[in-house]
Design an enzyme around this catalytic site. Structure first.
Site, PDB file in Angstrom:
ATOM      1  CG  ASP A 179      -2.184  -0.816   1.019  1.00  0.00           C
ATOM      2  OD1 ASP A 179      -2.402  -1.207  -0.293  1.00  0.00           O
ATOM      3  OD2 ASP A 179      -2.815  -1.299   2.100  1.00  0.00           O
ATOM      4  CE1 TYR A 200     -10.269  -5.207   4.343  1.00  0.00           C
ATOM      5  CE2 TYR A 200      -9.206  -5.352   2.181  1.00  0.00           C
ATOM      6  CZ  TYR A 200     -10.054  -5.896   3.347  1.00  0.00           C
ATOM      7  OH  TYR A 200     -10.525  -7.046   3.431  1.00  0.00           O
TER       8      TYR A 200
END
Length: 784
Positions: A404, A492
């Protein structure tokens, strides 16, 4: 108008019952309202003014770039004298050179410590910049360091190579660089051409769905592709999945995948690799059309077009819960805040703790110079990477690994909602980062608050036979300072908590919520996750969050002690009839060399970072224990081609290395597209160096094996997707650090049965909120 505490909470519960204000408006409105207080001296407020101020002992040498420095660096790079031949990113094509991003460069610890602990000079500040160099004969992505700052005649531009061990320094092959707008634009004509040729097929299979191009109004399908997009930088590809667009597109995937080759900067050479649908591969359009005409394409279930079921809004069809109309309980800092802030230097003091906060647009918030009662425990505590690896039998699930930081996780840290994401009355700080030559402010992106632990820090009741049942009874209130941020990276929402406890322990917690990256459901595929909607499968995956803890226990001469609980055979002369039997004992040793390792089974070992040259009053080495909490895991898959060598940091629960200035990060931000030939290979950190009485870094992993479930709809819940670790004093002190806390109750019963009760002057305060007549704007929103 005067409201009691409880009436005031009910008052808050009526907020915004009809209209949805702009994000952040609720906080500003409430603050404006509660600033209008009566001068009645007998009343106190649950929401006292902000935290008291303090002054940091030294400037924050880890601070991010200021807007002024960012703009100056941007202009410096674009000056023709720099020789970089840069194009503005808005106008760039594949064969141009342009700036991807600018951020602060990690300040070397060897330069910082003399400044922090002595009379050393203020360390020089540098920026780092990634420049995509498509205009070179051999195009690549090159990272540069720019400094010293502020920009002056002494400022230079140099290749940033020293922190990467993959063999090419700060250079990443063009095919492995970040897949940004120009690259996406370059691939879209090929995608549109292919998909237009089969629009009749997709329309028949997917309820009229078709894709004609990103800018074509006839397109009613959206697309996504994961990472990695290359193995070693010699090639580039996209595994594209189509889905119905909308706010919950992650939950409405279609069983249709387009695979393309997009190697190089000449888009005319990009080509079709094939299609995947129904778990079968079709290398050409002709193969796909042949199967369609033969009637062998199609799925048992149609994907839902209306995804209201996947929205995080009120669902009255689930039923009514009694008393749910009342506002839920909340932590309130009654009587005022007990922590002090130097906001300019992002410095915090709380109940013996002190630390600095910094920020990186890739890593998010970081902590430096963490001390308790004036003694340094940790020099740096920072999140290093958030990895997710999926499993399945479809290209998106089977071939996807995410890092990420590749998506600049720090820029995804967003505004927090007071009373829900953080308690009412929390301190909120803005996050500031830079996009090209401008500065972006994400308001209220970090919150700081003191929370009730909801259990006592310590207690004991000495039993007795008198009327009270005890002779002595003490209980100490538990509280902690929590620093929180939430990063929404795609689907997320990662919640990062750092809890500074009253006893000198420090807890790190990560939680995950948000949408699953789901797959199209086929019967009999339960090995990769359950069916969670009409045509949606919850894709099995791992979340691994990697952290760095640079320990400095009373200096930089530290060691890692491993104390194993062993079952040994022994006998006792006072019980000869038992013969030999098992007993447990502690086998303590010092780890000799750098290594990656996992916790002992059944947690039958204790790991302590200690200073062997410093002892407490009882002669024990002073240290801090690493206490595994909930779900301290590592990657399940250790030899996948999609995470072969670029995710080594995620493949063990713990690791210890000797600190080096050229090893500041476990990963590099473009490593995800280089699984076979990484720019940064974490495994190379472990080269046999001694870690006995050295400056140690502990790398640890939190996370969760995400066994997906129907209750992940609409989003994953923070209650279950939760992982933690604690760093706790281990003989660091001479006794528990709770005796100096006034927030306690002590009771004694003497021999005559007389009870004495000591509150140490700390009592439960009442707090009223006193408002003037509400403003007209308040009356239109609040039912008062």
């Amino acid at each position: 108008m005067r409201l009691s505490t409880f009436a005031y909470l009910s008052f808050l519960g009526l907020a915004f019952s009809s209209a949805v204000p702009p994000l952040g408006y609720e906080r500003r409105l409430l603050r404006d309202a509660f600033d209008k207080r009566s001068s009645n001296a007998s009343s106190t407020s649950c929401f006292a003014d902000g935290a008291p101020s303090t002054v940091a002992p030294k400037p924050n040498v880890w601070a991010p770039l200021s807007p002024t420095d960012n703009l100056a660096v941007w202009n410096f790079l674009h000056d023709p004298a720099a020789g970089l031949n840069l194009t503005h990113p808005d106008e760039a094509v594949l064969t141009d050179n342009y700036v991807f991003w600018i951020d602060v460069l990690h300040t070397n610890k060897s330069d910082v410590l003399p400044f922090l602990d002595g009379e050393g000079p203020l360390p020089a500040k540098y920026a780092r910049a990634i420049i995509f160099q498509g205009g070179k004969a051999d195009p690549d992505s090159q990272e540069y360091m720019i400094g010293p700052l502020p920009v002056s005649a002494e400022t230079t531009i140099e290749k940033l190579d020293y922190m990467y061990n993959g063999g090419s320094g700060g250079s990443v092959p063009y095919n492995a660089r970040y897949f940004d707008g120009p690259r996406s634009t370059a691939t879209d004509p090929l995608i549109a051409s292919i998909m237009s040729n089969i629009s009749d097929i997709t329309a028949a299979l997917f309820q009229g769905g078709a894709y004609y191009g990103a800018e074509d109004e006839r397109s009613n399908l959206s697309l996504t592709s994961g990472t990695p997009l290359s193995f070693d930088g010699t090639q580039a590809f996209r595994n594209i999945m189509f889905r119905f667009p909308g706010p919950a597109s992650y939950m409405t995937p279609l069983d249709f995948f387009l695979l393309i080759d997009c190697t190089g900067t000449d888009a005319s050479l990009y080509s079709l690799k094939g299609f995947v649908t129904g778990e079968k591969f079709y290398p050409t359009i002709a193969d796909l059309r042949s199967a369609f005409e033969a009637g062998t394409l199609g799925a048992e279930y149609d994907q839902t077009v209306d995804a209201d079921w996947a929205l995080v809004n009120y669902k009255p069809e689930l039923g009514v819960r009694a008393l749910e109309e009342r506002l839920a309980p909340s932590t309130i800092e009654i009587g005022g805040k007990r922590y002090k802030l130097d906001e300019e230097n992002q410095y915090v003091e709380y109940m013996g703790w002190s630390f600095y906060i910094s920020y990186s647009q890739t890593l998010g918030f970081m902590f430096f110079d963490i001390k308790f009662k004036g003694e340094r425990i940790i020099y740096e505590l920072s999140m290093q990477e958030a990895t997710a690896q999926y499993g399945g039998n479809q290209p998106k699930a089977a071939n996807t690994v995410y890092h990420d930081t590749y998506y600049q996780l720090g820029t995804s840290i967003g505004t927090l909602v007071e009373g829900f994401d953080c308690p009412w009355g929390s301190t909120f700080w803005n996050l500031t980062y830079h996009s090209r030559n401008t500065t972006v402010v994400n308001e209220d992106s970090l919150c700081i608050f003191e929370a009730d632990m909801n259990f006592p820090l310590s207690r004991h009741r000495a039993a007795d036979s008198n009327d009270y049942g005890f002779s002595k009874f003490g209980t100490v209130k538990g509280a902690a300072l929590i620093v929180r941020s939430i990063a929404t990276v795609g689907n997320y929402d990662y919640m990062f908590d750092y809890s500074f406890h009253m006893d000198g322990s420090l807890e790190v917690i990560v939680r995950a919520s948000g949408y699953l990256q789901s797959s199209f459901y086929y019967p009999n595929q339960g090995k990769w996750g359950p069916r969670i909607q009409q045509a949606t499968q919850g894709s099995l995956h791992d979340h691994i969050i990697t952290y760095k803890a640079d320990f400095d226990i009373l200096g930089t001469s530290n060691a890692l002690q491993v104390s194993e609980l062993k079952a040994v055979n022994q006998s006792q002369p006072w019980f000869p009839e038992l013969g030999t039997f098992e007993q447990m004992e502690l086998d303590a040793s010092i780890m000799e060399t750098e290594q990656q390792f996992n916790y002992f089974p059944n947690n039958q070992a204790m790991y302590v970072v200690l200073n062997q040259n410093e002892t407490n009053a009882w002669g024990e080495p002073r240290g801090y224990r690493i206490v595994p909490g909930r779900s301290d895991i590592h990657l399940s898959i250790l030899n996948s081609p999609w995470s072969l060598k670029n995710s080594e940091f995620a493949k063990s629960q713990l690791a210890v290395t000797r600190q080096h200035d050229n090893e500041p990060y476990a990963n590099s931000v473009q490593n995800i597209n280089l699984p076979s030939k990484p720019q940064q290979d974490f495994s190379k950190f472990f080269d046999g160096e001694s870690v006995v009485d050295e400056d140690l870094v502990v790398w640890f992993n939190l996370g969760m094996h995400h066994f997906t479930r129907a209750e992940d709809v609409p989003v994953t819940l923070y209650t279950e997707a939760y992982s933690s670790i604690v760093f706790a004093p281990q003989n660091f002190f001479d006794r528990a650090q709770d005796g100096d806390l006034l927030n306690r109750r002590w009771m004694e019963v003497d021999e005559e049965g007389v009870l004495t009760y000591e509150a140490y002057g700390v009592t439960l305060e009442t707090c009223d909120v006193v408002l003037e007549e509400p403003a007209e704007s308040l009356g239109t929103i609040f039912d008062i």
